[in-house]
Design a protein around this motif. Structure first.
Motif, PDB file in Angstrom:
ATOM      1  N   THR A 133       0.815  -1.224   0.000  1.00 54.89           N
ATOM      2  CA  THR A 133       0.000   0.000   0.000  1.00 54.89           C
ATOM      3  C   THR A 133       0.844   1.268   0.000  1.00 54.89           C
ATOM      4  O   THR A 133       0.297   2.356  -0.111  1.00 54.89           O
ATOM      5  CB  THR A 133      -0.921   0.028   1.237  1.00 54.89           C
ATOM      6  OG1 THR A 133      -0.116  -0.025   2.417  1.00 54.89           O
ATOM      7  CG2 THR A 133      -1.900  -1.132   1.217  1.00 54.89           C
ATOM      8  N   SER A 134       2.155   1.127   0.133  1.00 53.48           N
ATOM      9  CA  SER A 134       3.003   2.306   0.234  1.00 53.48           C
ATOM     10  C   SER A 134       3.320   2.874  -1.138  1.00 53.48           C
ATOM     11  O   SER A 134       3.076   2.241  -2.171  1.00 53.48           O
ATOM     12  CB  SER A 134       4.309   1.954   0.951  1.00 53.48           C
ATOM     13  OG  SER A 134       5.103   1.119   0.118  1.00 53.48           O
ATOM     14  N   MET A 135       3.885   4.078  -1.140  1.00 48.25           N
ATOM     15  CA  MET A 135       4.263   4.717  -2.385  1.00 48.25           C
ATOM     16  C   MET A 135       5.314   3.906  -3.119  1.00 48.25           C
ATOM     17  O   MET A 135       5.292   3.783  -4.339  1.00 48.25           O
ATOM     18  CB  MET A 135       4.781   6.127  -2.095  1.00 48.25           C
ATOM     19  CG  MET A 135       5.122   6.936  -3.338  1.00 48.25           C
ATOM     20  SD  MET A 135       5.722   8.584  -2.935  1.00 48.25           S
ATOM     21  CE  MET A 135       4.254   9.285  -2.188  1.00 48.25           C
ATOM     22  N   GLY A 136       6.257   3.324  -2.362  1.00 50.45           N
ATOM     23  CA  GLY A 136       7.280   2.496  -2.978  1.00 50.45           C
ATOM     24  C   GLY A 136       6.717   1.276  -3.662  1.00 50.45           C
ATOM     25  O   GLY A 136       7.301   0.749  -4.613  1.00 50.45           O
ATOM     26  N   ASP A 137       5.567   0.797  -3.211  1.00 53.11           N
ATOM     27  CA  ASP A 137       4.953  -0.398  -3.791  1.00 53.11           C
ATOM     28  C   ASP A 137       4.221  -0.113  -5.096  1.00 53.11           C
ATOM     29  O   ASP A 137       4.313  -0.888  -6.045  1.00 53.11           O
ATOM     30  CB  ASP A 137       3.956  -1.022  -2.796  1.00 53.11           C
ATOM     31  CG  ASP A 137       4.646  -1.622  -1.595  1.00 53.11           C
ATOM     32  OD1 ASP A 137       5.689  -2.255  -1.785  1.00 53.11           O
ATOM     33  OD2 ASP A 137       4.134  -1.440  -0.465  1.00 53.11           O
ATOM     34  N   ARG A 138       3.501   1.004  -5.147  1.00 49.84           N
ATOM     35  CA  ARG A 138       2.518   1.140  -6.228  1.00 49.84           C
ATOM     36  C   ARG A 138       2.677   2.372  -7.112  1.00 49.84           C
ATOM     37  O   ARG A 138       1.961   2.506  -8.089  1.00 49.84           O
ATOM     38  CB  ARG A 138       1.109   1.138  -5.627  1.00 49.84           C
ATOM     39  CG  ARG A 138       0.755  -0.158  -4.920  1.00 49.84           C
ATOM     40  CD  ARG A 138      -0.683  -0.155  -4.461  1.00 49.84           C
ATOM     41  NE  ARG A 138      -1.605   0.061  -5.543  1.00 49.84           N
ATOM     42  CZ  ARG A 138      -2.913   0.269  -5.383  1.00 49.84           C
ATOM     43  NH1 ARG A 138      -3.423   0.294  -4.173  1.00 49.84           N
ATOM     44  NH2 ARG A 138      -3.692   0.454  -6.419  1.00 49.84           N
ATOM     45  N   LEU A 139       3.595   3.269  -6.788  1.00 49.16           N
ATOM     46  CA  LEU A 139       3.744   4.464  -7.610  1.00 49.16           C
ATOM     47  C   LEU A 139       4.439   4.128  -8.919  1.00 49.16           C
ATOM     48  O   LEU A 139       5.335   3.295  -8.968  1.00 49.16           O
ATOM     49  CB  LEU A 139       4.542   5.530  -6.857  1.00 49.16           C
ATOM     50  CG  LEU A 139       4.694   6.890  -7.559  1.00 49.16           C
ATOM     51  CD1 LEU A 139       3.340   7.532  -7.794  1.00 49.16           C
ATOM     52  CD2 LEU A 139       5.597   7.814  -6.748  1.00 49.16           C
ATOM     53  N   GLU A 140       4.029   4.782  -9.979  1.00 45.24           N
ATOM     54  CA  GLU A 140       4.645   4.637 -11.296  1.00 45.24           C
ATOM     55  C   GLU A 140       6.173   4.746 -11.167  1.00 45.24           C
ATOM     56  O   GLU A 140       6.694   5.697 -10.589  1.00 45.24           O
ATOM     57  CB  GLU A 140       4.100   5.738 -12.210  1.00 45.24           C
ATOM     58  CG  GLU A 140       4.656   5.784 -13.598  1.00 45.24           C
ATOM     59  CD  GLU A 140       4.126   6.996 -14.348  1.00 45.24           C
ATOM     60  OE1 GLU A 140       4.938   7.888 -14.665  1.00 45.24           O
ATOM     61  OE2 GLU A 140       2.900   7.060 -14.610  1.00 45.24           O
ATOM     62  N   SER A 141       6.907   3.746 -11.711  1.00 46.76           N
ATOM     63  CA  SER A 141       8.348   3.680 -11.482  1.00 46.76           C
ATOM     64  C   SER A 141       9.092   4.875 -12.051  1.00 46.76           C
ATOM     65  O   SER A 141      10.107   5.310 -11.487  1.00 46.76           O
ATOM     66  CB  SER A 141       8.913   2.379 -12.069  1.00 46.76           C
ATOM     67  OG  SER A 141       8.631   2.299 -13.461  1.00 46.76           O
ATOM     68  N   GLY A 142       8.645   5.422 -13.157  1.00 44.63           N
ATOM     69  CA  GLY A 142       9.313   6.575 -13.738  1.00 44.63           C
ATOM     70  C   GLY A 142       9.313   7.764 -12.804  1.00 44.63           C
ATOM     71  O   GLY A 142      10.290   8.529 -12.749  1.00 44.63           O
ATOM     72  N   LEU A 143       8.226   7.944 -12.061  1.00 41.41           N
ATOM     73  CA  LEU A 143       8.153   9.029 -11.077  1.00 41.41           C
ATOM     74  C   LEU A 143       8.888   8.638  -9.800  1.00 41.41           C
ATOM     75  O   LEU A 143       9.563   9.472  -9.178  1.00 41.41           O
ATOM     76  CB  LEU A 143       6.689   9.356 -10.772  1.00 41.41           C
ATOM     77  CG  LEU A 143       6.402  10.391  -9.684  1.00 41.41           C
ATOM     78  CD1 LEU A 143       7.072  11.724 -10.011  1.00 41.41           C
ATOM     79  CD2 LEU A 143       4.898  10.579  -9.505  1.00 41.41           C
ATOM     80  N   LEU A 144       8.792   7.385  -9.417  1.00 38.47           N
ATOM     81  CA  LEU A 144       9.384   6.914  -8.175  1.00 38.47           C
ATOM     82  C   LEU A 144      10.892   7.134  -8.152  1.00 38.47           C
ATOM     83  O   LEU A 144      11.458   7.579  -7.146  1.00 38.47           O
ATOM     84  CB  LEU A 144       9.058   5.431  -7.988  1.00 38.47           C
ATOM     85  CG  LEU A 144       9.448   4.800  -6.650  1.00 38.47           C
ATOM     86  CD1 LEU A 144       8.670   5.453  -5.511  1.00 38.47           C
ATOM     87  CD2 LEU A 144       9.192   3.295  -6.679  1.00 38.47           C
ATOM     88  N   ARG A 145      11.570   6.848  -9.258  1.00 37.41           N
ATOM     89  CA  ARG A 145      13.034   6.953  -9.264  1.00 37.41           C
ATOM     90  C   ARG A 145      13.513   8.408  -9.262  1.00 37.41           C
ATOM     91  O   ARG A 145      14.685   8.676  -9.062  1.00 37.41           O
ATOM     92  CB  ARG A 145      13.623   6.203 -10.460  1.00 37.41           C
ATOM     93  CG  ARG A 145      13.254   6.719 -11.814  1.00 37.41           C
ATOM     94  CD  ARG A 145      14.110   6.036 -12.899  1.00 37.41           C
ATOM     95  NE  ARG A 145      14.100   4.596 -12.801  1.00 37.41           N
ATOM     96  CZ  ARG A 145      13.300   3.779 -13.485  1.00 37.41           C
ATOM     97  NH1 ARG A 145      12.413   4.287 -14.329  1.00 37.41           N
ATOM     98  NH2 ARG A 145      13.367   2.486 -13.337  1.00 37.41           N
TER      99      ARG A 145
END
Length: 822
Positions: A106-118
């Protein structure tokens, strides 16, 4: 060469070491460490890394070939080493660039779009997220569709990292609403905007609301879902599908293979719920061995061929489809090609018969007759082939799909009831607003690509609303697509805004739909009374009520589902009822040619109704035809009291809802017209009241009651008007002003010959006396001017005594002489 190989080998080892670390970290995905993997892969997914890997691959291959050419065994080592950066390149492209989400988390690291996450720091704040959004697809989407940039979002975002948890929850909720497992950059951008305490003010500046931002996130997700679905490999039979059946040269010549078009260079098809229900019915009917045919009946533009294409795709890719339909191909026959190839009736029937026989022998062909009426009626570009087609439909030996609009279906069914009996009818209704938006969103992919234009979200909304209101000959979504295509020519700086769509409608229909921005139009609206009084005298209240109606309309504060204004003008003849209508058309609607005048004394019988509602093909001068051609106009219903009661009953819907059905059942909109009905009924009572010195305001309700009691009008008819205005009989003072206006018209006519006319005071007084008649208003004055002033001018010009540049002075003697001669 050996040094180059060793250097290249060393660089390769560095990348391989990095790759090994990432492989080791793959297990972290299952321990909610996706963010660490995203950060660690930042270098490898960069453009520099991509170029370096490609350089390594090419370099190692080149060195290997060179060493082998020189006879060195190290060449094989170099070639082998080239495989490592190649594998790393493939790995980056396949799973590091878009790191799979941990849906269970449920965390941002789990489900956020990888392009934005990095792009995020270790402990990001909302403002950090806004900054990281700058180069993401979602940010580019919001810039193009809403003119909202990440920089603007950053300005209203908090710098406190503790507030990001709340925004993240908002983003997750938005993503749940729009669908999709990964929280996209578009949903994150929407959450940042909506969660800001300054959201309402910020959106108001952009003429947007919270629902618009949510719709934007939904639009982005919809396009991503369709592209993902379209990218999946599908089993469509391949070459085996085509080679398993017979040779079909006639079908290839005279038909279009719809099945091929949906598998080659084609945009994805929006699977609307209403369309898929029709597709399921088609599967059911065409699987039937006794009557395998379908007739799709619906208005032009509703998407009948889109349903056929969706059906064609389903029978190609759906593994659960009936075997009798699997891998069948749909061929649409071109009526014009057939007619041009065999112009004679007998030749054409033979040709069509041969085409159908060829389709039957092939065994995998479904024939589609788009606009099937072309095959069942005689006319330009059409021919009646019912003798050939009806036995095929009744026999059921060949699967067939027909499309037709509702009107043609009714007409053909009446003339050929056997055809209606033989066909399985499926009614296709226009899609909902939401479904239409889905279609438009996908249509924009091709339109924007070819025209190099971005269509803003509000422009899409305005296109739907204006197409629904002003394009009557088509249904949704066809008419909205048509309006959007036309509007792209009015894009500015590569962007289509609502103003561009409004400008297109104004050009197409001649209706003012945009906001009042031009200084000239503002001044016209604010000074409407003064401008009208330059053409007519007195009748202050009538002038004010129509001016107020126009100001309400252009300011957007009126009911959009009714005419601009509806007025009943009562009063004696010649007091300005018709003249006010003409003045209004000239001052604001673009000229007196925007006056649609109908003499209601021509509609004395109920049998006259068809002439009133005839379409342009039957009678271009009918009320329905004129307003359909020119919806932005003043509609003058002259001498309304003389029309038959059934005619007045028909007009009730026009006055109340702004809609008239023409003789063919099509809607004609009066919502952009001012409707003025005039009547001389009660003129004697008005004159008596004025002569007694009483104000007309006290007479209005009493006069209306008398007219209702006398059966002149029914209460429901009177109540449909916004205002009823009593026109005052003209006195000598008003008649003098009218004489001055008529003289201005005379001088305007003489201006081309550089001659002018003026009246001496005594002549003016004599003219007023001659033209004064309380019962007929201004009309006797016009006749008096014609007999005196115009006759004098004409005579002097013929005699040569009036020369260019001269002002002709009209004396009392001239007036007296003219009246005596008359």
């Amino acid at each position: 060469g050996s040094s180059l190989a060793i250097g290249t080998f060393t660089a390769a080892c560095g990348f391989i070491f990095s790759f090994s670390r990432l492989v080791a970290m793959e297990v972290d995905l299952h321990h909610n460490k996706r963010m660490r993997l995203a950060h660690s892969s930042k270098l490898l997914v960069s453009a520099v890394a991509k170029q370096t890997l490609l350089f390594l691959i090419v370099g190692l291959l080149a060195v290997g070939v060179w060493l082998l050419y020189r006879g060195s065994a190290l060449g094989w080592l170099s070639l082998g080493l080239a495989a490592w950066p190649w594998m790393l390149h493939v790995a980056v492209a396949r799973w590091l660039r878009d790191i799979p989400a941990n849906i269970a988390g449920t965390s941002m690291g789990d489900r956020l779009e990888s392009g934005l996450l990095r792009r995020l720091p270790a402990k990001p704040s909302p403002q950090d997220v806004a900054i990281a959004l700058q180069t993401t697809p979602g940010a580019r989407f919001f810039i193009a569709r809403f003119n909202i940039s990440p920089a603007q979002i950053g300005q209203i975002s908090s710098t406190e990292a503790s507030e990001l948890d709340r925004i993240w929850q908002t983003a997750v909720e938005i993503q749940q609403k729009v669908g999709g497992e990964v929280v996209t950059s578009a949903s994150m951008a929407a959450a940042l905007v909506l969660d800001s305490p300054y959201a309402n003010d910020f959106l108001a500046q952009q003429s947007l609301g919270p629902d618009d931002i949510l719709a934007g996130a939904d639009w982005y997700q919809h396009v991503q879902d369709v592209i993902d679905e379209f990218s999946k490999p599908k089993k469509n039979g391949g070459f085996a599908r085509d080679w398993a059946f017979g040779y079909t040269p006639l079908l290839e010549r005279f038909g279009v293979n719809i099945s091929n078009t949906i598998t080659r260079n084609r945009l994805p098809n929006t699977k609307l719920e209403s369309h898929m229900a029709s597709v399921d019915q088609m599967v059911q009917f065409l699987s039937n061995s006794s009557r395998p045919n379908v007739a799709l009946i619906g208005p032009l533009g509703v998407g009948k061929m889109a349903i056929v294409e969706a059906f064609a795709e389903k029978i190609l890719v759906d593994p659960a489809i009936a075997k009798s339909l699997r891998y069948n191909q749909i061929i649409s026959l071109d009526a014009s090609s057939l007619i041009s190839a065999a112009p004679g009736r007998g030749q054409l029937e033979q040709l069509v018969n041969n085409v159908l026989v060829e389709a039957h022998k092939a065994k995998n062909i479904i024939i589609c007759l788009d606009n099937a009426q072309l095959f069942f009626e005689d006319g330009t570009g059409s021919v009646n082939l019912s003798n050939v087609l009806l036995p095929v439909l009744e026999g059921g030996a060949l699967r067939m799909i027909l499309t037709m609009d509702n009107q043609r279906w009714l007409q053909i069914s009446q003339h050929m009831p056997a055809l209606a009996t033989a066909l399985n009818r499926i009614t296709v209704d226009p899609p909902t607003r939401h479904e239409t938006m889905r279609v438009l969103q996908l249509q924009l992919i091709a339109l924007e690509y070819h025209r190099k234009v971005s269509v803003m979200y509000k422009a899409l909304q305005v296109a739907y609303d204006l197409a629904e209101r002003y394009i009557q000959e088509q249904a949704m979504p066809g008419k909205a697509i048509r309006l959007l295509e036309s509007s792209l020519t009015n894009a500015e700086n590569g962007r289509l805004t609502p103003v561009g769509v409004q400008r297109t409608v104004e050009q197409m229909v001649g209706v003012k739909v945009g906001s009042v921005n031009a200084v000239e139009e503002r001044q016209t609206l604010l000074n409407m009374e003064q401008l009208i009084h330059e053409r007519m005298i007195d009748q202050e209240r009538a002038v004010k009520v129509v001016s107020d109606a126009l100001r309400r309309a252009r300011s957007g504060v009126r009911n959009q589902n009714r005419p601009i204004g509806t007025f009943l003008f009562l009063g004696p003849t010649g007091v300005g009822k018709t003249e006010l209508s003409k003045a209004l058309a000239a001052v604001y609607f673009g000229g007196e040619d925007h006056l649609v005048r109908i003499d209601m004394n021509e509609y004395l019988r109920a049998a006259d109704l068809p002439r009133l509602i005839a379409d342009a093909a039957s009678n271009e001068h009918s009320l329905a035809a004129q307003v359909s051609r020119q919806p932005f106009s003043v509609v003058l219903l002259d001498e309304i009291e003389k029309a038959h009661p059934d005619i007045l009953l028909t007009l009730l819907q026009v006055l109340d809802e702004g809609v008239l059905r023409d003789i063919k059942g099509r809607s004609v909109s009066f919502k952009d017209a001012i409707i003025i009905a005039t009547s001389n009924a009660g003129a004697a009572r008005i004159y008596e009241y004025v002569q007694a010195g009483k104000p007309l305001a006290g007479l209005q309700q009493q006069l209306l009651d008398e007219l209702i009691s006398a059966g002149t009008f029914k209460p429901e008819f009177i109540n449909r008007f916004d205002e009823t205005v009593l026109f005052t009989p003209l006195g000598k003072a008003e008649l003098g002003q009218i004489a001055d206006l008529i003289l201005v018209e005379v001088n305007r006519t003489l201006d081309t010959q550089k001659v002018a006319v003026q009246l001496q005071p005594e002549a003016r007084e004599m003219l007023i006396e001659a033209g004064y008649d309380p019962q007929f208003g201004a009309r006797p004055m016009r006749r008096a001017v014609q007999r005196t002033v115009e006759n004098v001018v004409a005579r002097r010009m013929l005699e040569g005594t009036a020369t260019p540049g001269q002002t002709i002075d009209i004396t009392a003697e001239d007036i007296k002489s003219g009246l005596a001669g008359g």
